[in-house]
Design a protein around this motif. Structure first.
Motif, short mmCIF file in Angstrom:
data_model
loop_
_atom_site.label_atom_id
_atom_site.label_comp_id
_atom_site.label_asym_id
_atom_site.label_seq_id
_atom_site.Cartn_x
_atom_site.Cartn_y
_atom_site.Cartn_z
N ARG A 1 2.74 16.09 2.51
CA ARG A 1 2.37 16.17 3.66
C ARG A 1 2.45 14.93 4.58
O ARG A 1 2.88 14.91 5.58
N ARG A 2 2.23 13.90 3.85
CA ARG A 2 2.25 12.79 4.35
C ARG A 2 2.76 11.46 3.37
O ARG A 2 2.02 11.33 2.29
N LEU A 3 3.42 10.66 3.85
CA LEU A 3 3.73 9.52 2.74
C LEU A 3 3.64 8.21 3.58
O LEU A 3 4.51 8.25 4.63
N VAL A 4 2.92 7.32 3.35
CA VAL A 4 2.91 6.05 4.01
C VAL A 4 3.42 4.89 3.00
O VAL A 4 2.60 4.91 1.91
N LEU A 5 4.10 3.95 3.45
CA LEU A 5 4.37 2.76 2.84
C LEU A 5 4.11 1.66 3.59
O LEU A 5 4.57 1.48 4.62
N ILE A 6 3.41 0.85 3.12
CA ILE A 6 3.15 -0.57 3.82
C ILE A 6 3.55 -1.62 3.34
O ILE A 6 3.32 -1.90 2.14
N ALA B 1 8.71 9.39 11.01
CA ALA B 1 9.56 10.43 10.90
C ALA B 1 8.88 11.90 10.34
O ALA B 1 8.04 11.77 9.50
N ARG B 2 9.04 12.69 11.28
CA ARG B 2 8.22 14.28 10.78
C ARG B 2 9.41 15.35 10.87
O ARG B 2 10.43 15.19 11.19
N LEU C 1 8.76 17.03 1.98
CA LEU C 1 8.19 15.77 2.77
C LEU C 1 8.40 16.10 4.13
O LEU C 1 8.91 16.33 4.82
N SER C 2 7.02 16.31 4.52
CA SER C 2 6.70 16.37 6.08
C SER C 2 6.65 15.22 7.09
O SER C 2 7.17 15.48 8.22
N ALA C 3 5.99 14.22 6.53
CA ALA C 3 5.93 12.96 7.60
C ALA C 3 6.01 11.83 6.70
O ALA C 3 5.37 11.70 5.59
N VAL C 4 6.78 10.78 7.12
CA VAL C 4 6.78 9.44 6.52
C VAL C 4 6.44 8.36 7.55
O VAL C 4 7.11 8.50 8.61
N THR C 5 5.73 7.45 6.97
CA THR C 5 5.23 6.28 7.82
C THR C 5 5.88 5.02 6.95
O THR C 5 5.14 4.74 6.08
N ILE C 6 6.63 4.13 7.46
CA ILE C 6 6.80 2.82 6.81
C ILE C 6 6.71 1.82 7.97
O ILE C 6 7.01 1.73 8.92
N ARG D 1 0.72 -1.07 0.22
CA ARG D 1 0.06 0.00 -0.09
C ARG D 1 1.02 1.13 0.02
O ARG D 1 1.75 1.32 0.72
N PHE D 2 0.66 2.31 -0.57
CA PHE D 2 1.23 3.43 -0.98
C PHE D 2 0.32 4.46 -0.75
O PHE D 2 -0.73 4.62 -1.49
#
Length: 188
Positions: free
Chosen positions: A106-111, A185-186, A155-160, A88-89
């Motif tokens: 603002r937000r990037l999420v990699l599952i 990370a923010r 890039l403001s926030a990354v969740t992996i 999921r991206f």
């Protein structure tokens, strides 16, 4: 006409344009672009990009795109079919800066991103793409034309979550796998 009436008409026109744009974007089927995205990726790299799930676009002051099931093919000689796969991206972008030509993620999420980096015995890496000089030059020229005047995205926030990076050295035969349960990370 009085100034008050003119201002009311201008305000009504602005609201009408915003509502019409919102309706247009809300009814837009972004899945029609999957084939184009896949084709452009293959043209630029010589490798297949597969978007298995639907592209989901949500509209607002921070529009977001969500894609499930993305795979990027490995080199033909590689040890696995995919060099990169992401379950999921998600990416959320600030609208107003984007309209002005600045991309603020603002937000990037990699599952479940799984990345395989490997070399052959001769040292060639799977990150080296087999594209002809002509195709590569054309892809670079198109990218430069599109990027003219654009700045690098912020890039403001990354969740992996549930990430795996595997390194395989084809010369020595050694392999190393790194896993990451979760990282957030923010940036200030």
């Amino acid at each position: 006409m009085k100034l008050k009436t003119i201002l009311k008409l201008v305000a009504l026109l602005v609201v009408t344009v915003i509502v019409a744009a919102g309706v247009l974007l809300a009814t837009l089927d972004v899945n029609q672009y999957k084939g184009l995205i896949e084709a452009q990726a293959e043209k630029a790299t010589g490798r297949q990009l597969v978007i298995e799930g639907d592209l989901d676009l949500s509209i607002g002051l921070t529009p977001a795109v969500v894609v499930n099931g993305v795979r990027f093919a490995n080199a033909p000689w590689g040890s696995a079919d995919d060099m990169v796969s992401v379950e999921r991206f998600e990416a959320e972008v600030a609208l107003i800066p984007a309209i002005m030509g600045r991309i603020e993620v603002r937000r990037l999420v990699l599952i479940r991103p799984h990345i395989l980096l490997e070399t052959r015995a001769d040292g060639t890496g799977n990150w080296e793409f087999d594209t002809s000089a002509e195709d590569l030059a054309e892809a670079v020229e198109e990218a430069e034309d599109r990027a003219a005047g654009l700045t690098l995205p912020t890039l403001s926030a990354v969740t992996i979550r549930d990430a795996r990076l595997t390194w395989h050295d084809g010369t020595s035969g050694e392999s190393l796998t790194l896993t990451l349960d979760e990282l957030t990370a923010r940036a200030d």
